[in-house]
Design a protein around this motif. Structure first.
Motif, PDB file in Angstrom:
ATOM      1  N   LEU A 144      48.552  57.066  35.524  1.00  0.00           N
ATOM      2  CA  LEU A 144      48.568  57.356  36.961  1.00  0.00           C
ATOM      3  C   LEU A 144      47.175  57.717  37.494  1.00  0.00           C
ATOM      4  O   LEU A 144      46.883  57.527  38.674  1.00  0.00           O
ATOM      5  CB  LEU A 144      49.547  58.498  37.265  1.00  0.00           C
ATOM      6  N   SER A 145      46.318  58.218  36.612  1.00  0.00           N
ATOM      7  CA  SER A 145      44.953  58.558  37.032  1.00  0.00           C
ATOM      8  C   SER A 145      44.048  57.327  37.071  1.00  0.00           C
ATOM      9  O   SER A 145      42.861  57.445  37.394  1.00  0.00           O
ATOM     10  CB  SER A 145      44.351  59.592  36.078  1.00  0.00           C
ATOM     11  N   GLY A 146      44.612  56.180  36.732  1.00  0.00           N
ATOM     12  CA  GLY A 146      43.787  54.973  36.646  1.00  0.00           C
ATOM     13  C   GLY A 146      42.941  54.960  35.396  1.00  0.00           C
ATOM     14  O   GLY A 146      41.868  54.338  35.362  1.00  0.00           O
ATOM     15  N   ASN A 147      43.441  55.653  34.362  1.00  0.00           N
ATOM     16  CA  ASN A 147      42.733  55.763  33.074  1.00  0.00           C
ATOM     17  C   ASN A 147      41.330  56.358  33.232  1.00  0.00           C
ATOM     18  O   ASN A 147      40.388  55.944  32.554  1.00  0.00           O
ATOM     19  CB  ASN A 147      42.627  54.389  32.396  1.00  0.00           C
ATOM     20  N   THR A 148      41.214  57.323  34.145  1.00  0.00           N
ATOM     21  CA  THR A 148      39.891  57.892  34.420  1.00  0.00           C
ATOM     22  C   THR A 148      39.757  59.372  34.041  1.00  0.00           C
ATOM     23  O   THR A 148      38.674  59.829  33.728  1.00  0.00           O
ATOM     24  CB  THR A 148      39.538  57.747  35.916  1.00  0.00           C
TER      25      THR A 148
END
Length: 367
Positions: free
Chosen positions: A98-102
């Motif tokens: 959900l964090s955009g893999n960040t």
């Protein structure tokens, strides 16, 4: 002071919720009835959000924040062998996606929603005094602990929510929710035994004698626990490890003994059938008491105590509510509030046991 403001605001909103529930609001149409219901729910939701949001956006605080950030979360994402239960692995993978893999912040946010969400549902369903329950949750240590022992806190919160199914005699639903709790933290499986203990009424007046005997046998009991944990592979890493220091939080021990005193006192004030309606909660509190005599010979005794003392969130208000004399109820509530004000002051503002000071968040809103 943020934690004091959180308590004040959450109690303010929940008092509005309670007041609206107590009002006999006339509604002539279905739309009006639905509107009143949603307005009530809104104020309970606001109380929940006041407690939940600071934990969702916290940054770098809580003992295990860096442990999870630097070790457990990366290990799960890299599919390495690490002691993390299946459902929390799912939380990690979902939060990271959900964090955009960040970043890992969404993982901490989901974790806090689960903990506070189940605690608030537990309070709403099972507390006779919602305001006092929220205060005990915040001031009694479990809130601060939950920012460190995250998986354990999810497991405990779900297990406490599940207690209502013991009272309803719905074994299937109780076992289902304890299974969910156990898949977040292995130690939650211990809550299975309380379904079978519910019909056993053990008078609390005898518990101090058992605790004295237990204290005398503490080293022998430790040796037995070491042997058993080595066999089953649970908790074995802690015995003889870096956490096996003999250091413990005296404040938690005193708090546990104080609640035992309340249980004993109210057992003489409340009619037996009313007192034993709370048998599940009372039995859980007994395990907290039985941990105290062993507190100096167990590794991470505070974590063990926090398996059981969160039940005070509803046990204390429900015991007081059953006391027949209104004046005595008021005195007991005042004593409980004063004790937990002192407890919170020592636990957070003096000792800072769980490293939640100073508060920091990812947006620097309250830093």
């Amino acid at each position: 002071m943020i934690y004091v403001f959180m308590i004040a605001l959450s109690i303010f909103f929940v008092q509005i919720y309670i007041s609206l529930n107590n009002l006999n609001i006339r509604t002539d149409t279905l739309v009006q009835r639905e509107t009143v219901i949603w307005v009530k729910k809104l104020f309970y939701l606001l109380s929940f959000l006041i407690i939940c949001i600071p934990g969702m956006i916290r940054y770098g605080i809580g003992i295990d924040y860096l442990t999870y950030s630097n070790y457990q979360i990366p290990a799960v994402l890299l599919h390495e062998t690490v002691k993390v239960e299946p459902l929390y692995k799912l939380v990690i993978e979902l939060g990271y996606w959900l964090s955009g893999n960040t970043n890992y912040q969404v993982i901490f946010a989901i974790t806090n929603v689960l903990i506070v969400g189940f605690v608030y549902k537990y309070i709403k369903d099972q507390s006779a005094n919602i305001t006092l329950s929220i205060f005990i949750f915040m001031a009694g240590g479990f809130f601060a602990f939950s920012w460190s022992g995250m998986r354990q806190s999810i497991g405990v919160a779900i297990s406490l929510y599940a207690l209502k199914y013991i009272k309803k005699r719905k074994m299937g639903w109780y076992f289902f929710w304890i299974t969910v709790a156990g898949l977040f933290h292995t130690a939650a499986w211990i809550f299975l035994i309380f379904y079978f203990l519910n019909k056993i009424h053990f008078p609390p007046i005898y518990l101090p004698l058992i605790m004295i005997i237990e204290y005398g046998l503490a080293q022998t009991i430790r040796n037995v626990l070491v042997a058993v944990s080595d066999k089953i592979g649970i908790y074995s890493d802690y015995f003889g490890g870096i956490f096996d220091t003999g250091i413990y939080n005296r404040l938690l021990a005193v708090g546990t003994l104080a609640v035992l005193g309340l249980v004993i006192f109210t057992s003489y004030m409340i009619r037996p059938e009313k007192f034993w309606e709370l048998n599940s909660e009372i039995n859980i509190s007994y395990l907290a008491c039985l941990t105290v005599p062993l507190i100096s010979v167990l590794p991470t005794p505070s974590r063990i105590l926090f398996m059981f003392i969160p039940v005070y969130i509803t046990l204390i208000p429900n015991l007081i509510k059953r006391v027949p004399k209104p004046i005595l109820r008021g005195i007991l509530e005042a004593i409980v509030c004063l004790f937990y004000v002192y407890f919170m002051y020592k636990n957070i503002y003096v000792q800072d046991d769980y490293h939640i000071l100073p508060y920091r968040d990812i947006f620097n809103l309250f830093s």
